[in-house]
Design a protein around this motif. Structure first.
Motif, short mmCIF file in Angstrom:
data_model
loop_
_atom_site.label_atom_id
_atom_site.label_comp_id
_atom_site.label_asym_id
_atom_site.label_seq_id
_atom_site.Cartn_x
_atom_site.Cartn_y
_atom_site.Cartn_z
N ASN A 82 0.82 -1.21 0.00
CA ASN A 82 0.00 0.00 0.00
C ASN A 82 0.85 1.26 0.00
O ASN A 82 1.78 1.38 -0.78
N ASP A 83 0.56 2.20 0.88
CA ASP A 83 1.27 3.49 0.91
C ASP A 83 2.71 3.38 1.38
O ASP A 83 3.48 4.35 1.25
N ALA A 84 3.11 2.27 1.94
CA ALA A 84 4.49 2.08 2.37
C ALA A 84 5.43 1.83 1.19
O ALA A 84 6.65 1.93 1.33
N GLN A 85 4.88 1.52 0.02
CA GLN A 85 5.71 1.26 -1.16
C GLN A 85 6.41 2.54 -1.61
O GLN A 85 5.87 3.63 -1.46
N THR A 86 7.58 2.38 -2.17
CA THR A 86 8.36 3.53 -2.61
C THR A 86 7.93 4.07 -3.97
O THR A 86 8.36 5.15 -4.37
N GLU A 87 7.11 3.33 -4.69
CA GLU A 87 6.52 3.74 -5.96
C GLU A 87 5.06 3.30 -5.95
O GLU A 87 4.71 2.31 -5.30
N ALA A 88 4.23 3.99 -6.69
CA ALA A 88 2.81 3.63 -6.80
C ALA A 88 2.55 3.01 -8.17
O ALA A 88 3.01 3.53 -9.19
N PHE A 89 1.84 1.89 -8.17
CA PHE A 89 1.46 1.22 -9.41
C PHE A 89 -0.04 0.97 -9.40
O PHE A 89 -0.66 0.86 -8.34
N GLU A 90 -0.62 0.86 -10.59
CA GLU A 90 -2.05 0.57 -10.69
C GLU A 90 -2.35 -0.85 -10.22
O GLU A 90 -3.41 -1.12 -9.67
N GLU A 91 -1.42 -1.75 -10.45
CA GLU A 91 -1.63 -3.14 -10.08
C GLU A 91 -1.64 -3.31 -8.56
O GLU A 91 -0.99 -2.56 -7.84
#
Length: 176
Positions: A82-91
Motif C-alpha cells: 500500500n502506501d508504504a511502497q516507494t513507488e505507486a502502481f495501478e496493479e
C-alpha cells in the motif's frame, strides 16, 4: 540451505538490523561509490531513528533469516504494501525493497528462500504483482530476478550520497 528460520524483525532487533544493513550494502556497493557518498548513504539510510520508523511503519515488514541452530542472522527481507511502497502502481502489488544476504552466506539459496516467501506472501494477500528496484550495474541480482520471472518495467533515480544512480524497476505478474 537447510536449517533456517524466518522471523519478523521487532524494535528489539534494531541494532542487528542496522549492522547487517551496513555490512551488506557496503559489501555489494562500497567499491562502486566514493567513500564520502557511501558514508553519507549509510549514515542517513541506516540511522537508528530512521530504521525504528521503518520497522514501525504500517504495511512495512522486515524478516530475518537465522541459522536455526546458532541463531546467527544470515540475511533479511523488507516488504512494503500500500502506501508504504516507494513507488505507486495501478496493479495490486507488493514491493520487495530489500533482499540483503550477508557476504559469508551468499550462494546458499537464502535469496531464493526469501523470494519464495515474498511471492507466497503477496499471493496470500490476493495481490497480482510483485516488484522491486535493482541497480543498473548489479548484474548478478538482475540475473537472479530474471530467473524468477521479473521483467523490466521502468527505472528511477536512487541517490547514494550526491551520486545519482539508476535502478531498474522490475515486476512479476503472480496472478496466474
Amino acid at each position: 540451505m537447510e536449517n533456517m528460520t524466518l522471523e519478523q524483525v521487532t524494535l528489539a532487533d534494531l541494532d542487528a538490523l542496522r549492522a547487517i544493513s551496513i555490512e551488506t550494502f557496503t559489501d555489494t556497493f562500497g567499491s562502486y561509490n566514493t567513500p564520502e557518498d557511501l558514508a553519507v548513504y549509510l549514515e542517513t539510510s541506516y540511522d537508528p531513528a530512521k530504521l525504528k520508523e521503518e520497522i514501525q511503519t504500517e504495511d512495512s515488514y522486515f524478516y530475518f533469516v537465522k541459522d536455526a541452530t546458532s541463531g546467527e542472522v544470515l540475511a533479511y527481507l523488507k516488504l512494503n504494501l500500500n502506501d508504504a511502497q516507494t513507488e505507486a502502481f495501478e496493479e495490486a502489488s507488493l514491493e520487495i525493497e530489500r533482499i540483503y544476504v550477508r557476504p559469508a552466506f551468499k550462494r546458499r539459496g537464502i535469496g531464493q528462500f526469501l523470494m519464495t516467501h515474498a511471492i507466497e506472501t503477496a499471493k496470500s494477500m490476493g495481490l497480482t504483482h510483485i516488484w522491486l528496484g535493482v541497480w543498473e550495474h548489479n548484474e548478478n541480482a538482475q540475473k537472479f530476478y530474471a530467473k524468477n520471472g521479473f521483467q523490466r518495467r521502468g527505472e528511477h533515480v536512487f541517490m547514494v550520497g550526491d551520486d545519482r544512480q539508476v535502478d531498474y524497476i522490475l515486476m512479476k505478474d503472480i496472478s496466474a
